[in-house]
Design a protein around this motif. Sequence first.
Motif, short mmCIF file in Angstrom:
data_model
loop_
_atom_site.label_atom_id
_atom_site.label_comp_id
_atom_site.label_asym_id
_atom_site.label_seq_id
_atom_site.Cartn_x
_atom_site.Cartn_y
_atom_site.Cartn_z
N MET A 1 1.20 -1.11 -0.38
CA MET A 1 -0.15 0.20 -0.59
C MET A 1 0.63 1.47 0.31
SD MET A 1 -2.86 1.33 3.15
CE MET A 1 -4.01 0.16 2.48
N ALA A 6 -1.96 4.74 2.60
CA ALA A 6 -2.82 4.54 4.11
C ALA A 6 -2.74 6.00 4.47
CB ALA A 6 -1.32 4.54 4.30
N ILE A 54 0.53 4.11 11.19
CA ILE A 54 0.01 3.02 9.93
C ILE A 54 1.29 3.05 8.87
CG2 ILE A 54 -1.61 4.34 7.63
CD1 ILE A 54 -3.16 5.37 9.86
N CYS A 55 2.48 4.52 8.16
CA CYS A 55 3.50 4.14 7.07
C CYS A 55 4.17 3.21 8.14
CB CYS A 55 3.19 5.57 6.63
SG CYS A 55 1.80 6.18 6.23
#
Length: 91
Positions: A1, A6, A54-55
Amino acid sequence: MSIYQALKGDNPNDPTLQTVSISLDSVASLDATARTLSVHPNTVRYRLKRATEICGGDATDTRETYVFSTAIMLGRLRDAGLWRDNGFQQV
């Protein structure tokens, strides 16, 4: 992703992408970002921490801000239909 996807997430009301984008525009100033978003600086800290989770990259790290800025710019171009995987679309 991708980083952009994201940050954008599945929920259109998720403020993570907006917070990271404004933070990058504010040269990572928590106070300036908080004023722009009309939130408390701790809220900005929380959202930036969430973006990191998240990243996997740190949006507050000066070495990584270029990656985040580029990812957001290309993601927005793709959303606008101006970028394809093989380059710019003829307009």
